[in-house]
Design a protein around this motif. Structure first.
Motif, PDB file in Angstrom:
ATOM      1  N   ILE A 130     -19.287 -48.849  22.215  1.00 48.43           N
ATOM      2  CA  ILE A 130     -18.047 -48.330  21.596  1.00 48.43           C
ATOM      3  C   ILE A 130     -17.598 -47.299  22.536  1.00 48.43           C
ATOM      4  N   PHE A 131     -18.486 -46.402  22.964  1.00 47.39           N
ATOM      5  CA  PHE A 131     -18.040 -45.579  23.993  1.00 47.39           C
ATOM      6  C   PHE A 131     -17.569 -45.860  25.278  1.00 47.39           C
TER       7      PHE A 131
ATOM      8  N   PHE B 165     -15.237 -35.915  27.005  1.00 48.36           N
ATOM      9  CA  PHE B 165     -14.974 -34.913  28.083  1.00 48.36           C
ATOM     10  C   PHE B 165     -16.337 -34.642  28.863  1.00 48.36           C
ATOM     11  N   PHE B 166     -17.682 -34.549  28.413  1.00 44.29           N
ATOM     12  CA  PHE B 166     -18.771 -34.454  29.086  1.00 44.29           C
ATOM     13  C   PHE B 166     -18.880 -35.282  30.156  1.00 44.29           C
ATOM     14  N   CYS B 167     -18.661 -36.608  29.948  1.00 38.81           N
ATOM     15  CA  CYS B 167     -18.844 -37.862  30.530  1.00 38.81           C
ATOM     16  C   CYS B 167     -17.741 -37.879  31.720  1.00 38.81           C
ATOM     17  N   LEU B 168     -16.704 -37.542  31.430  1.00 38.56           N
ATOM     18  CA  LEU B 168     -15.375 -37.671  32.558  1.00 38.56           C
ATOM     19  C   LEU B 168     -15.704 -36.546  33.280  1.00 38.56           C
TER      20      LEU B 168
ATOM     21  N   PRO C  38     -11.014 -46.909  29.810  1.00 38.75           N
ATOM     22  CA  PRO C  38      -9.488 -46.849  29.999  1.00 38.75           C
ATOM     23  C   PRO C  38      -8.973 -45.190  30.151  1.00 38.75           C
ATOM     24  N   LEU C  39      -9.723 -44.498  29.382  1.00 37.16           N
ATOM     25  CA  LEU C  39      -9.470 -43.250  29.887  1.00 37.16           C
ATOM     26  C   LEU C  39      -9.651 -42.547  31.027  1.00 37.16           C
ATOM     27  N   ALA C  40     -10.724 -43.064  31.894  1.00 34.79           N
ATOM     28  CA  ALA C  40     -11.021 -42.822  33.309  1.00 34.79           C
ATOM     29  C   ALA C  40      -9.950 -43.399  34.107  1.00 34.79           C
TER      30      ALA C  40
ATOM     31  N   ASN D 161     -19.665 -43.950  36.934  1.00 30.59           N
ATOM     32  CA  ASN D 161     -20.869 -44.001  36.923  1.00 30.59           C
ATOM     33  C   ASN D 161     -21.489 -43.009  35.737  1.00 30.59           C
ATOM     34  N   LEU D 162     -22.031 -43.525  34.739  1.00 31.26           N
ATOM     35  CA  LEU D 162     -22.496 -43.024  33.595  1.00 31.26           C
ATOM     36  C   LEU D 162     -23.724 -42.711  33.616  1.00 31.26           C
TER      37      LEU D 162
END
Length: 159
Positions: free
Chosen positions: A33-34, A97-100, A40-42, A51-52
């Protein structure tokens, strides 16, 4: 039974099965889901790589938040559902936000000291976000628990 003791027992009772479900497939479902939102946001933000791996283990803070809301006394079912729903939506946005942010600086700096000077405090803040949300969204119940912690015992009356 004091509310504080009941809260801690409920917190454990909710946390154990929730963490089990997370480890048995919930994490995979959440990552799908995430991923559908973050990729697409990235791309829209111009990120060429995503790279998450370094942050995926830090997305499980949904579990303590959920357990905290469910275990909080004095909320009533409507407030519990609203607080849980609002909190999970806010946490999802925080995770984006945190991941981006971390992905951007990891791409820019690699595994350099500069990245870890950002990563360590960011992970610490990420770990605190569920508790901060719980304080805000379940304030009525949190206030009851704090009242029990900080209340003075009644002094015996002397006659």
């Amino acid at each position: 039974m004091p509310k504080l003791l009941k809260f801690f027992l409920l917190l454990i009772a909710f946390s154990l099965p929730l963490f089990y479900l997370w480890m048995e497939g919930g994490q995979t479902i959440y990552q799908k889901i995430f991923g559908a939102a973050v990729v697409p946001l990235a791309k829209a933000l111009g990120e060429k790589t995503l790279n998450l791996f370094v942050v995926k283990g830090h997305l499980m803070n949904l579990i303590p938040f959920t357990a905290l809301i469910l275990a909080t006394p004095g909320l009533g079912w409507k407030r519990t559902i609203i607080g849980l729903g609002a909190g999970l939506v806010i946490l999802f946005g925080w995770h984006l936000f945190f991941c981006l942010i971390l992905n951007h600086y990891q791409t820019l700096w690699g595994h350099d000291r500069r990245f870890y000077r950002l990563f360590i405090p960011a992970v610490s803040v990420n770990s605190a976000v569920p508790v901060m949300l719980w304080f805000i969204l379940a304030w009525k119940g949190v206030r009851q628990l704090l009242g029990e912690i900080f209340s003075r015992p009644k002094e015996p009356q002397t006659g």
